[in-house]
Design a protein around this motif. Structure first.
Motif, PDB file in Angstrom:
ATOM      1  N   VAL A 378       0.800  -1.229   0.000  1.00  0.00           N
ATOM      2  CA  VAL A 378       0.000   0.000   0.000  1.00  0.00           C
ATOM      3  C   VAL A 378       0.829   1.273   0.000  1.00  0.00           C
ATOM      4  O   VAL A 378       0.431   2.282  -0.550  1.00  0.00           O
ATOM      5  CB  VAL A 378      -1.001   0.030   1.181  1.00  0.00           C
ATOM      6  CG1 VAL A 378      -2.202  -0.826   0.900  1.00  0.00           C
ATOM      7  CG2 VAL A 378      -0.335  -0.325   2.487  1.00  0.00           C
ATOM      8  N   VAL A 379       2.003   1.200   0.620  1.00  0.00           N
ATOM      9  CA  VAL A 379       2.775   2.447   0.670  1.00  0.00           C
ATOM     10  C   VAL A 379       4.129   2.318  -0.041  1.00  0.00           C
ATOM     11  O   VAL A 379       4.966   3.208   0.047  1.00  0.00           O
ATOM     12  CB  VAL A 379       3.020   2.923   2.130  1.00  0.00           C
ATOM     13  CG1 VAL A 379       1.741   3.319   2.780  1.00  0.00           C
ATOM     14  CG2 VAL A 379       3.775   1.888   2.936  1.00  0.00           C
ATOM     15  N   GLY A 380       4.340   1.195  -0.745  1.00  0.00           N
ATOM     16  CA  GLY A 380       5.618   1.017  -1.427  1.00  0.00           C
ATOM     17  C   GLY A 380       6.737   0.934  -0.401  1.00  0.00           C
ATOM     18  O   GLY A 380       6.550   0.435   0.705  1.00  0.00           O
ATOM     19  N   ASN A 381       7.887   1.462  -0.761  1.00  0.00           N
ATOM     20  CA  ASN A 381       9.017   1.398   0.180  1.00  0.00           C
ATOM     21  C   ASN A 381       9.125   2.674   1.002  1.00  0.00           C
ATOM     22  O   ASN A 381      10.178   3.006   1.525  1.00  0.00           O
ATOM     23  CB  ASN A 381      10.329   1.163  -0.587  1.00  0.00           C
ATOM     24  CG  ASN A 381      10.339  -0.230  -1.171  1.00  0.00           C
ATOM     25  OD1 ASN A 381       9.808  -1.158  -0.574  1.00  0.00           O
ATOM     26  ND2 ASN A 381      10.910  -0.355  -2.361  1.00  0.00           N
ATOM     27  N   GLY A 382       8.029   3.392   1.063  1.00  0.00           N
ATOM     28  CA  GLY A 382       8.112   4.728   1.667  1.00  0.00           C
ATOM     29  C   GLY A 382       8.014   4.777   3.179  1.00  0.00           C
ATOM     30  O   GLY A 382       7.693   5.823   3.729  1.00  0.00           O
ATOM     31  N   ILE A 383       8.262   3.674   3.890  1.00  0.00           N
ATOM     32  CA  ILE A 383       8.222   3.758   5.355  1.00  0.00           C
ATOM     33  C   ILE A 383       9.578   4.239   5.846  1.00  0.00           C
ATOM     34  O   ILE A 383      10.600   3.612   5.591  1.00  0.00           O
ATOM     35  CB  ILE A 383       7.915   2.391   5.988  1.00  0.00           C
ATOM     36  CG1 ILE A 383       6.609   1.844   5.457  1.00  0.00           C
ATOM     37  CG2 ILE A 383       7.886   2.503   7.507  1.00  0.00           C
ATOM     38  CD1 ILE A 383       6.241   0.496   6.030  1.00  0.00           C
ATOM     39  N   THR A 384       9.551   5.357   6.543  1.00  0.00           N
ATOM     40  CA  THR A 384      10.825   5.883   7.051  1.00  0.00           C
ATOM     41  C   THR A 384      11.167   5.139   8.335  1.00  0.00           C
ATOM     42  O   THR A 384      10.326   5.023   9.228  1.00  0.00           O
ATOM     43  CB  THR A 384      10.674   7.383   7.408  1.00  0.00           C
ATOM     44  OG1 THR A 384       9.904   7.995   6.387  1.00  0.00           O
ATOM     45  CG2 THR A 384      12.000   8.063   7.549  1.00  0.00           C
ATOM     46  N   PRO A 385      12.388   4.636   8.436  1.00  0.00           N
ATOM     47  CA  PRO A 385      12.761   3.981   9.699  1.00  0.00           C
ATOM     48  C   PRO A 385      12.669   4.964  10.872  1.00  0.00           C
ATOM     49  O   PRO A 385      12.792   6.175  10.686  1.00  0.00           O
ATOM     50  CB  PRO A 385      14.209   3.541   9.449  1.00  0.00           C
ATOM     51  CG  PRO A 385      14.351   3.489   7.967  1.00  0.00           C
ATOM     52  CD  PRO A 385      13.451   4.560   7.424  1.00  0.00           C
ATOM     53  N   ASN A 386      12.478   4.424  12.068  1.00  0.00           N
ATOM     54  CA  ASN A 386      12.351   5.273  13.266  1.00  0.00           C
ATOM     55  C   ASN A 386      13.625   6.072  13.524  1.00  0.00           C
ATOM     56  O   ASN A 386      14.728   5.607  13.246  1.00  0.00           O
ATOM     57  CB  ASN A 386      12.095   4.413  14.512  1.00  0.00           C
ATOM     58  CG  ASN A 386      10.809   3.624  14.406  1.00  0.00           C
ATOM     59  OD1 ASN A 386      10.740   2.473  14.778  1.00  0.00           O
ATOM     60  ND2 ASN A 386       9.776   4.241  13.873  1.00  0.00           N
ATOM     61  N   VAL A 387      13.414   7.243  14.093  1.00  0.00           N
ATOM     62  CA  VAL A 387      14.548   8.080  14.502  1.00  0.00           C
ATOM     63  C   VAL A 387      14.276   8.588  15.915  1.00  0.00           C
ATOM     64  O   VAL A 387      13.158   9.034  16.214  1.00  0.00           O
ATOM     65  CB  VAL A 387      14.702   9.310  13.571  1.00  0.00           C
ATOM     66  CG1 VAL A 387      15.835  10.221  14.055  1.00  0.00           C
ATOM     67  CG2 VAL A 387      14.956   8.894  12.134  1.00  0.00           C
ATOM     68  N   ILE A 388      15.283   8.482  16.765  1.00  0.00           N
ATOM     69  CA  ILE A 388      15.239   9.192  18.055  1.00  0.00           C
ATOM     70  C   ILE A 388      16.284  10.296  17.968  1.00  0.00           C
ATOM     71  O   ILE A 388      17.436  10.029  17.600  1.00  0.00           O
ATOM     72  CB  ILE A 388      15.549   8.263  19.239  1.00  0.00           C
ATOM     73  CG1 ILE A 388      14.398   7.280  19.454  1.00  0.00           C
ATOM     74  CG2 ILE A 388      15.803   9.073  20.515  1.00  0.00           C
ATOM     75  CD1 ILE A 388      14.607   6.310  20.597  1.00  0.00           C
ATOM     76  N   ALA A 389      15.892  11.519  18.272  1.00  0.00           N
ATOM     77  CA  ALA A 389      16.840  12.630  18.172  1.00  0.00           C
ATOM     78  C   ALA A 389      16.949  13.347  19.508  1.00  0.00           C
ATOM     79  O   ALA A 389      15.936  13.645  20.146  1.00  0.00           O
ATOM     80  CB  ALA A 389      16.404  13.605  17.089  1.00  0.00           C
ATOM     81  N   LEU A 390      18.179  13.588  19.924  1.00  0.00           N
ATOM     82  CA  LEU A 390      18.441  14.353  21.141  1.00  0.00           C
ATOM     83  C   LEU A 390      18.852  15.752  20.692  1.00  0.00           C
ATOM     84  O   LEU A 390      19.903  15.920  20.063  1.00  0.00           O
ATOM     85  CB  LEU A 390      19.574  13.716  21.950  1.00  0.00           C
ATOM     86  CG  LEU A 390      19.497  12.189  22.167  1.00  0.00           C
ATOM     87  CD1 LEU A 390      20.686  11.707  22.978  1.00  0.00           C
ATOM     88  CD2 LEU A 390      18.214  11.825  22.876  1.00  0.00           C
ATOM     89  N   ARG A 391      17.983  16.717  20.965  1.00  0.00           N
ATOM     90  CA  ARG A 391      18.287  18.103  20.556  1.00  0.00           C
ATOM     91  C   ARG A 391      19.104  18.762  21.668  1.00  0.00           C
ATOM     92  O   ARG A 391      18.572  19.097  22.723  1.00  0.00           O
ATOM     93  CB  ARG A 391      16.998  18.905  20.337  1.00  0.00           C
ATOM     94  CG  ARG A 391      16.286  18.619  19.030  1.00  0.00           C
ATOM     95  CD  ARG A 391      15.254  19.689  18.754  1.00  0.00           C
ATOM     96  NE  ARG A 391      14.349  19.847  19.866  1.00  0.00           N
ATOM     97  CZ  ARG A 391      13.131  19.281  19.949  1.00  0.00           C
ATOM     98  NH1 ARG A 391      12.672  18.556  18.959  1.00  0.00           N
ATOM     99  NH2 ARG A 391      12.376  19.474  21.010  1.00  0.00           N
ATOM    100  N   ILE A 392      20.398  18.935  21.385  1.00  0.00           N
ATOM    101  CA  ILE A 392      21.288  19.491  22.414  1.00  0.00           C
ATOM    102  C   ILE A 392      21.077  20.995  22.545  1.00  0.00           C
ATOM    103  O   ILE A 392      21.052  21.551  23.621  1.00  0.00           O
ATOM    104  CB  ILE A 392      22.766  19.185  22.056  1.00  0.00           C
ATOM    105  CG1 ILE A 392      22.968  17.659  21.865  1.00  0.00           C
ATOM    106  CG2 ILE A 392      23.733  19.730  23.089  1.00  0.00           C
ATOM    107  CD1 ILE A 392      22.701  16.826  23.075  1.00  0.00           C
ATOM    108  N   GLN A 393      20.924  21.680  21.402  1.00  0.00           N
ATOM    109  CA  GLN A 393      20.617  23.110  21.401  1.00  0.00           C
ATOM    110  C   GLN A 393      20.209  23.547  20.003  1.00  0.00           C
ATOM    111  O   GLN A 393      20.673  22.927  19.031  1.00  0.00           O
ATOM    112  CB  GLN A 393      21.818  23.945  21.866  1.00  0.00           C
ATOM    113  CG  GLN A 393      22.995  23.838  20.913  1.00  0.00           C
ATOM    114  CD  GLN A 393      24.216  24.618  21.347  1.00  0.00           C
ATOM    115  OE1 GLN A 393      24.368  24.972  22.488  1.00  0.00           O
ATOM    116  NE2 GLN A 393      25.095  24.899  20.422  1.00  0.00           N
TER     117      GLN A 393
END
Ligand SMILES: NC(=O)c1ccc[n+]([C@@H]2O[C@H](COP(=O)([O-])OP(=O)(O)OC[C@H]3O[C@@H](n4cnc5c(N)ncnc54)[C@H](OP(=O)(O)O)[C@@H]3O)[C@@H](O)[C@H]2O)c1
Length: 504
Positions: A378-393
């Protein structure tokens, strides 16, 4: 059985909530300089206004220019007004309480007499203000003076009376390559013990950097994921939107690799990749950080050519105090590998630069794609893998990005974010790093400072890059326009491995 409250469990060592430091005198070498005006004095005044400074406490500002205590205090008031959170003009009475703890000591770093007079002044403060002989010497000077001042302090025999302590805070940069860092360690360690030396990297004092410990080691759900089984790669970006401004003189001799990668970025790598320490005392934390830095695969000449990218922004050579034919890099991107059980095969991509599209420092953990293409039809290969981001500043916080079904009768997926923001959750933006670090040094807690071996192992990774660059001509400099994410080669570095930078 009622637990004995006097016994501190080992895992809580170093985590005491609020401990007021003991009385002491802070001596700032280079007290008329930029760092003192923009960072140290504002931090000290804010700590004073929040009743976090010890009592009694005194500040002795030392520099070459002749000036009275009153003139020095007036200058510091102007700095605090500009750079502190608490504004002296809003509450003059508060400044009037603070000002008398500050005095000025005119001396040349090289003059033995200056140190003899300093010793007399410190003894006088101990006697009249009750500072108990404890001394914190802060080297807010150009790096070429660090060893000289340490040596002169030793020769002047300012050692405090029995039971009192004497400590030395050394500013960054600590050395300019492996050999100079080793030499500086040797020179300072000839006078002070390692336990007395506090090598500063102000990034480590940032709340968000300390929060990496809390995020990783106070949450069960992350530990099973935080390794090569689930993590595809890690991206660390430290971007500045401005150019060198007035710092051209310093920066042109340093460059982005020395100024940012050797210190701040490798610290972020170490904190992201380290094993849980057995406790939060300085030795345990430093041991784990050093293990990560030692596990970084060394770079040979070919690696430097292949996986380290340098750039210079378009108008750099026209900046004040920059050589018109400068080959100094204002941008670096590189790929590191950590050769240990947890991280083998997981690339760590680092980039830093000036005149990039925004000011942002962020650590992104990019997870592997889902193994079973359940939604592919249904969505092709368009699933973006998960990301966890730590915003330092800035916008300090942490977000997790994952796929969710869009509302509706058909299956369509979108990337959505769960976002933790410091200011929203805690009602205030985090405080200044220098406040934390000054108090820690007064308390004798070196956890957020660099140990000698840590600095040297970081230089041992970076020095082969400096050596290779010194032999090989730089690419066509300048090679990126201000307001872009650096030279194309930085994008190729990831693209050839099927990945792409993700803007912070
Ligand atoms: N500025 C920042 O934001 C920043 C950030 C991170 C790290 N640092 C580091 O902090 C250190 C200080 O930087 P800065 O920007 O504050 O330097 P700066 O503005 O050049 O200040 C140098 C200070 O040293 C004094 N000084 C120089 N030679 C002297 C001598 N022979 N005897 C006595 N005093 C002498 C100067 O006093 P006189 O003017 O009276 O001679 C002045 O107070 C550097 O290592 C820098 O890399 C700075």
């Amino acid at each position: 059985m009622i637990p004995d409250q006097s016994i501190v469990p080992p895992l809580r060592v170093g985590l005491a909530a609020q401990r007021t430091p003991p009385p002491n005198v802070l001596v700032i070498f280079g007290a008329t300089g930029d760092l003192t005006a923009r960072k140290l004095v504002p931090a000290l005044f804010d700590l004073f206004c929040e009743s976090k400074l010890p009592a009694p406490f005194c500040i002795v500002g030392l520099a070459r220019r002749a000036k009275s205590d009153a003139a020095f205090r007036a200058e510091l008031r102007a700095s605090a007004q500009r750079f502190a959170r608490a504004k002296p003009d809003d509450d003059s009475a508060r400044w009037d309480h603070f000002a008398p703890i500050v005095c000025y000591h005119q001396a040349d770093f090289d003059s033995a007499d200056g140190y003899t007079r300093l010793g007399a002044r410190l003894r006088e403060l101990d006697a009249t203000r009750g500072t108990q002989g404890n001394r914190l010497f802060y080297l807010a000077t150009a790096p070429e003076y660090y060893a000289l001042i340490a040596e002169r302090l030793g020769a002047a025999q300012l050692a405090p009376p029995g039971g009192a302590w004497e400590r030395l805070i050394v500013e960054k940069p600590f050395g300019s390559d492996l050999a100079s860092a080793r030499a500086l360690n040797r020179q300072i360690l000839a006078v002070f013990d390692e336990a007395q030396i506090y090598r500063i990297d102000h990034y480590l004092g940032k709340e968000t950097v300390q929060n990496i410990f809390a995020f990783r080691f106070a949450n069960t759900i992350l530990e099973p994921l935080w390794n090569r089984n689930y993590v595809d790669h890690v991206q660390i970006t430290a971007a500045e939107s401005i150019g060198v401004e007035e710092r051209g003189g310093y920066y042109d001799g340093a460059g982005a690799l020395r100024d940012m990668v050797q210190s701040h970025l490798l610290q972020l790598v170490a904190l992201t990749a380290m094993e849980p320490p057995v406790s939060f005392d300085a030795t345990a934390v430093h041991d784990e950080k050093v293990k990560v830095l030692r596990a970084l695969c060394p770079l040979c000449e070919r690696d430097v050519d292949d996986i380290v990218v340098r750039g210079q922004y378009a108008a750099y050579r026209a900046e004040p105090r920059v050589a018109p034919d400068s080959t100094t890099e204002t941008f670096v991107a590189l790929r590191l590998a950590i050769d240990n059980w947890r991280w083998a095969g997981v690339p760590f991509y680092l980039r830093t630069g000036k005149c990039l599209p925004k000011r942002a420092t962020e650590i992104q953990i990019h997870f592997k794609p889902v193994p079973h293409p359940l939604f592919a039809r249904v969505v092709g290969n368009g699933i973006t893998p998960n990301v966890i981001a730590l915003r330092i500043q800035p916008d300090e916080g942490i977000y997790w990005e994952f796929a969710a079904k869009r509302p509706g009768q058909t299956i369509q997926l979108s990337d959505v974010r769960m976002d933790f923001c410091y200011a929203d959750s805690f009602g205030a933006a985090p405080g200044e790093a220098y406040e934390t670090l000054l108090l820690d040094a007064m308390r004798g807690d070196a956890t957020l400072f660099n140990r000698n071996d840590e600095v040297e192992v970081a230089w041992s990774l970076v020095t082969p890059i400096l050596e290779r660059w010194a032999q090989s001509p730089p690419p066509e400099f300048p090679n990126y326009a201000a307001g872009t994410w650096g030279p194309d080669a930085a994008n190729l570095l990831l693209a050839r491995e099927g990945r792409a930078w993700r803007a912070p």
